[in-house]
Design a protein around this motif. Structure first.
Motif, short mmCIF file in Angstrom:
data_model
loop_
_atom_site.label_atom_id
_atom_site.label_comp_id
_atom_site.label_asym_id
_atom_site.label_seq_id
_atom_site.Cartn_x
_atom_site.Cartn_y
_atom_site.Cartn_z
N LEU A 207 -16.23 -81.87 -23.39
CA LEU A 207 -16.47 -80.48 -23.67
C LEU A 207 -17.70 -79.94 -23.63
CD1 LEU A 207 -14.90 -77.68 -24.83
CD2 LEU A 207 -15.70 -78.68 -27.26
N LEU A 208 -17.84 -78.79 -22.52
CA LEU A 208 -19.09 -78.27 -22.40
C LEU A 208 -18.92 -76.77 -23.18
CD1 LEU A 208 -20.34 -79.08 -18.77
CD2 LEU A 208 -21.41 -79.49 -20.80
N LYS A 209 -19.69 -76.65 -24.01
CA LYS A 209 -20.11 -75.20 -24.57
C LYS A 209 -21.16 -74.37 -23.84
CE LYS A 209 -17.49 -76.21 -28.97
NZ LYS A 209 -17.62 -75.84 -30.49
N PHE A 210 -20.72 -73.32 -23.23
CA PHE A 210 -21.77 -72.70 -22.59
C PHE A 210 -22.22 -71.24 -23.40
CE2 PHE A 210 -19.73 -74.60 -19.14
CZ PHE A 210 -20.83 -75.31 -18.44
N ARG A 211 -23.32 -71.16 -24.14
CA ARG A 211 -23.46 -70.08 -24.91
C ARG A 211 -24.76 -69.30 -24.42
NH1 ARG A 211 -19.44 -71.39 -25.94
NH2 ARG A 211 -18.20 -71.61 -28.11
N GLU A 212 -24.97 -68.15 -24.98
CA GLU A 212 -26.12 -67.32 -24.35
C GLU A 212 -27.48 -68.07 -24.42
OE1 GLU A 212 -28.04 -62.89 -25.23
OE2 GLU A 212 -26.74 -63.67 -26.51
N ASP A 213 -27.48 -68.74 -25.35
CA ASP A 213 -29.17 -69.33 -25.50
C ASP A 213 -28.94 -70.98 -25.47
OD1 ASP A 213 -27.68 -69.74 -27.78
OD2 ASP A 213 -29.40 -69.24 -29.30
N HIS A 214 -27.99 -71.58 -25.42
CA HIS A 214 -27.85 -73.03 -25.37
C HIS A 214 -26.33 -73.49 -24.74
CE1 HIS A 214 -25.86 -72.38 -29.34
NE2 HIS A 214 -24.97 -73.35 -28.93
N TRP A 215 -26.65 -74.73 -24.10
CA TRP A 215 -25.48 -75.38 -23.75
C TRP A 215 -25.00 -76.63 -24.55
CZ3 TRP A 215 -25.81 -75.50 -17.63
CH2 TRP A 215 -25.72 -74.28 -17.23
N ALA B 148 -25.13 -83.69 -27.39
CA ALA B 148 -26.27 -83.15 -26.66
C ALA B 148 -26.61 -81.64 -26.78
CB ALA B 148 -26.69 -83.88 -25.32
N VAL B 149 -27.74 -80.91 -26.90
CA VAL B 149 -27.76 -79.79 -26.84
C VAL B 149 -29.16 -79.43 -25.74
CG1 VAL B 149 -28.28 -77.74 -27.93
CG2 VAL B 149 -26.91 -79.53 -29.08
N LEU B 150 -28.82 -78.61 -24.90
CA LEU B 150 -30.13 -78.01 -24.27
C LEU B 150 -30.36 -76.71 -24.11
CD1 LEU B 150 -29.37 -78.23 -20.29
CD2 LEU B 150 -27.61 -79.01 -21.99
N PRO B 151 -31.42 -75.92 -23.88
CA PRO B 151 -31.47 -74.49 -23.71
C PRO B 151 -30.76 -73.98 -22.60
CG PRO B 151 -33.67 -75.47 -24.29
CD PRO B 151 -32.57 -76.66 -23.91
N ALA B 152 -30.15 -72.98 -22.58
CA ALA B 152 -29.43 -72.51 -21.55
C ALA B 152 -30.31 -72.20 -20.27
CB ALA B 152 -28.65 -71.27 -21.86
N PRO B 153 -30.27 -72.91 -19.16
CA PRO B 153 -31.13 -72.57 -17.98
C PRO B 153 -30.74 -71.39 -17.50
CG PRO B 153 -29.60 -74.32 -17.44
CD PRO B 153 -29.32 -73.94 -18.93
N PHE B 154 -29.61 -70.92 -17.60
CA PHE B 154 -29.35 -69.47 -16.97
C PHE B 154 -28.00 -68.96 -17.60
CE2 PHE B 154 -27.94 -72.66 -13.88
CZ PHE B 154 -26.45 -72.46 -14.02
N ALA B 155 -27.53 -67.70 -17.53
CA ALA B 155 -26.56 -67.16 -18.15
C ALA B 155 -25.34 -67.37 -17.02
CB ALA B 155 -26.65 -65.55 -18.31
N LEU B 156 -23.88 -67.22 -17.87
CA LEU B 156 -22.71 -67.31 -16.93
C LEU B 156 -22.68 -65.96 -16.38
CD1 LEU B 156 -20.57 -69.68 -19.05
CD2 LEU B 156 -22.17 -70.08 -17.15
N PRO B 157 -21.67 -65.77 -15.53
CA PRO B 157 -20.88 -66.44 -14.90
C PRO B 157 -21.49 -67.67 -14.04
CG PRO B 157 -20.71 -64.31 -13.74
CD PRO B 157 -21.62 -64.36 -15.05
N ALA B 158 -20.56 -68.81 -13.82
CA ALA B 158 -21.11 -69.83 -12.90
C ALA B 158 -19.79 -70.44 -12.30
CB ALA B 158 -22.07 -70.70 -13.77
N LYS B 159 -20.10 -71.44 -11.35
CA LYS B 159 -18.99 -72.13 -10.89
C LYS B 159 -19.56 -73.65 -11.19
CE LYS B 159 -17.60 -69.47 -6.88
NZ LYS B 159 -17.40 -69.38 -5.46
N VAL B 160 -18.48 -74.54 -11.40
CA VAL B 160 -18.86 -75.81 -11.54
C VAL B 160 -18.17 -76.72 -10.62
CG1 VAL B 160 -18.43 -77.94 -13.35
CG2 VAL B 160 -18.76 -75.62 -13.91
N PHE B 161 -18.99 -77.71 -10.18
CA PHE B 161 -18.53 -78.71 -9.11
C PHE B 161 -18.66 -80.05 -9.51
CE2 PHE B 161 -20.26 -74.83 -7.08
CZ PHE B 161 -19.34 -74.61 -6.30
N PHE B 162 -17.58 -80.96 -8.91
CA PHE B 162 -17.44 -82.23 -9.27
C PHE B 162 -17.73 -83.05 -7.91
CE2 PHE B 162 -14.69 -81.81 -13.08
CZ PHE B 162 -15.91 -81.61 -13.83
#
Length: 215
Positions: free
Chosen positions: A110-118, A128-142
């Motif tokens: 589960l990846l939780k995308f929030r305004e200030d952190h993922w 794990a937690v990391l500062p959000a590098p950018f804001a959504l919307p976004a595309k995810v690729f595998f």
């Protein structure tokens, strides 16, 4: 070096060259579109204990690209450059142990995308937690060899919560805080239990045998 190892090395090199230039490797497929500003991406993968579980998240606003890799040692996140080949590591705080070096047929991710952190959850545990590098919307690729189990990745939007109140604020007042008086000093919590211990009718000998407890 046998042919299999050579093929694996060339494949890894090709992915690195494409990813390092901020481009999505041509054989990677779009797995999900995160259309809202905040939300949760859910999927299940097979874990062999060695090969990283990798995905690329690309902003739909400015094209910024981040690669996320789940290893037994933790989560690695790098910002891929739009020009050149220098990747920028992103700070990641590990909050729980990652899957061990053994086969796990189904690993919920589960990846939780929030305004200030993922935030990354593995098997329902915040890992794990990391500062959000950018804001959504976004595309995810595998990558093409990503081992999904069950249904396709699913993005669930989460409504943003904004809270405000005008409790005890007079409408139209020039200074909305005028009814309040600023206080300062040393403060402590006073409880009914503490007061009961100092009352003259309290049997202190009895309380030593059966201490008073708050109801």
């Amino acid at each position: 070096m046998n042919s299999r190892l050579l093929l694996l090395w060339l494949s890894t090199l090709a992915v690195s060259l494409f990813a390092a230039s901020g481009k999505i490797p041509p054989d990677w497929h779009e797995a999900a579109i995160c259309r809202r500003q905040e939300g949760n991406l859910q999927y299940t993968a097979a874990w062999n204990g060695e090969t990283p579980l990798t995905c690329i998240v690309q902003s739909q606003q400015d094209g910024q690209t981040v690669r996320l890799e789940i290893h037994p040692q933790g989560l690695q996140a790098v910002l891929l450059p739009s020009v050149g080949f220098t990747e920028t590591p992103l700070p990641v705080k590990l909050t729980a142990a990652f899957p061990p070096r053994k086969i796990i047929p189904t690993l919920p991710i589960l990846l939780k995308f929030r305004e200030d952190h993922w935030t990354l959850y593995l098997n329902d545990a915040c890992s794990a937690v990391l500062p959000a590098p950018f804001a959504l919307p976004a595309k995810v690729f595998f990558p093409p060899d990503f081992r999904l189990k069950g249904s396709e990745p699913r993005f669930l939007p989460v409504p943003r919560v904004d809270y405000s109140t005008d409790f005890m604020i007079e409408e139209g007042a020039t200074n909305q805080l005028y009814p309040w008086i600023r206080q300062s000093g040393s403060w402590r919590i006073h409880t009914a239990l503490a007061e009961a211990l100092v009352r003259p009718e309290t049997n202190l000998a009895r309380t030593a045998q059966a201490p008073l407890t708050p109801d």
